[in-house]
Design an enzyme around this catalytic site. Sequence first.
Site, PDB file in Angstrom:
ATOM      1  N   ARG A 121       0.870  -1.239  -0.155  1.00 43.27           N
ATOM      2  CA  ARG A 121       0.018   0.002   0.003  1.00 43.27           C
ATOM      3  C   ARG A 121       0.895   1.210  -0.051  1.00 43.27           C
ATOM      4  NH1 ARG A 121      -1.587   1.849   4.484  1.00 43.27           N
ATOM      5  NH2 ARG A 121      -2.298  -0.358   5.466  1.00 43.27           N
TER       6      ARG A 121
ATOM      7  N   TYR B 178     -16.355  16.839 -15.751  1.00 49.20           N
ATOM      8  CA  TYR B 178     -16.718  15.341 -16.054  1.00 49.20           C
ATOM      9  C   TYR B 178     -17.936  14.977 -14.710  1.00 49.20           C
ATOM     10  CZ  TYR B 178     -16.149  10.188 -15.661  1.00 49.20           C
ATOM     11  OH  TYR B 178     -16.315   8.989 -15.498  1.00 49.20           O
TER      12      TYR B 178
ATOM     13  N   LYS C 192      -8.341   6.823 -19.745  1.00 51.25           N
ATOM     14  CA  LYS C 192      -8.455   7.388 -21.211  1.00 51.25           C
ATOM     15  C   LYS C 192      -7.074   7.099 -21.890  1.00 51.25           C
ATOM     16  CE  LYS C 192     -12.387   7.839 -18.735  1.00 51.25           C
ATOM     17  NZ  LYS C 192     -12.539   8.976 -18.029  1.00 51.25           N
TER      18      LYS C 192
END
Length: 384
Positions: free
Chosen positions: A51, A103, A199
């Site tokens: 992590r 967005y 994207k």
Amino acid sequence: MDHQNLHIETLAIHGGQEPDPTTGAVMPPIYQTSTYAQEYPGKHKGFEYSRSQNPTRYALERAIASMEGGTHGAAFGSGLAAIDCMLKFLSPGDEVVACNDLYGGTYRLFTKVFSNYGIKFTFVDMSNAAWEEHMSASTKMVWMETPTNPMLNVLDIEAAAKIAKSHGALFVVDNTFATPYLQRPLDLGADVVMHSGTKYLGGHSDVVLGLLATKDEAIAEKIYFIQNASGAILGPMDSFIALRGIKTLHVRMDRHCENGEAVANYLSTHPAVDKVYWPGLEGHNGHEVAKRQMKKFGGMVSFTVKGAGFEKTADVVSAMKVFTLAESLGGVESLAGHPASMTHASIPKEEREKVGVTDNLVRLSVGIEHVEDLLADLAQALDR
Ligand SMILES: *Cc1c(COP(=O)(O)O)cnc(C)c1O
């Protein structure tokens, strides 16, 4: 390798990358491990628990930092997780001034999640500097997306950076649509650049991730603290997939931009099309700013179907065959979307129509197929 003077095309391939020191592997191995052996308590090779740090993720973090002209990068499990990290810089009572054409998921995170924790959001039209009047002593962050989604408005990053700085607010730019190949916000004065790597950076519609980059040491430290404390990290396999995608970013973007231009020009002359939104068009209201701050104009094109309502527009996008009807954008394949029912359905109709997201709006993510096949597909869908 001294990365300072390399071009972005070279950085996409080599930025922050060295062959693996243990084996010479040219691609960073997928370190699918949660923990790392320590020689003595606290004596380790810089990796304790995945992590906190993972070598594959770290390679991706160095890559995005280098491409954005930053010194530090951080990778998250999604673009929204990266935004979530930035919002955790704030405390109850703080205000965020954000552009009003965002967005949909960002808008939802702001207004449905963080507003419950005493953070206030003001959405403003950032297309001219008059938005400065919304800055107050409580404004701790300015949030900008450019080009915006789905209206492709282009906002002046340099001008906004000056306003944010003069009010002591942190300035974050969502650079998802442009990518560092077309535009580098840190060079223009942004404090942090954010990406949905899902994207264009990933580029193949096969992974969901988010990225942050900065060149400010104190900001980077806080990002890493929150990344580790909140835990929304990107896994090693997905980090590898993203790194692989990034290597061809510049080649893909050139074709996206070229095809985007052809599609925008074609739609501009089509009798069934009303408005066309693409920053490269002379008549586009952000064309001058785009010429200044972007290398090329991108592969996202939006348009409205003349006189059509919700259903007829849905019919047009459903009739496309080479363009796949799907959410998301930025992959090698062309996608078509109907923002009013898909990506922007979570924004109230009244709010979304104010910024131009009408029922007859179609958003295209123009892919890298042969341009004639794309134009023929649009023709058959529009001519029905
Ligand atoms: C997709 C997207 C996001 C959210 O990213 P996810 O990876 O889907 O969480 C944020 N901003 C923009 C501009 C996007 O297109």
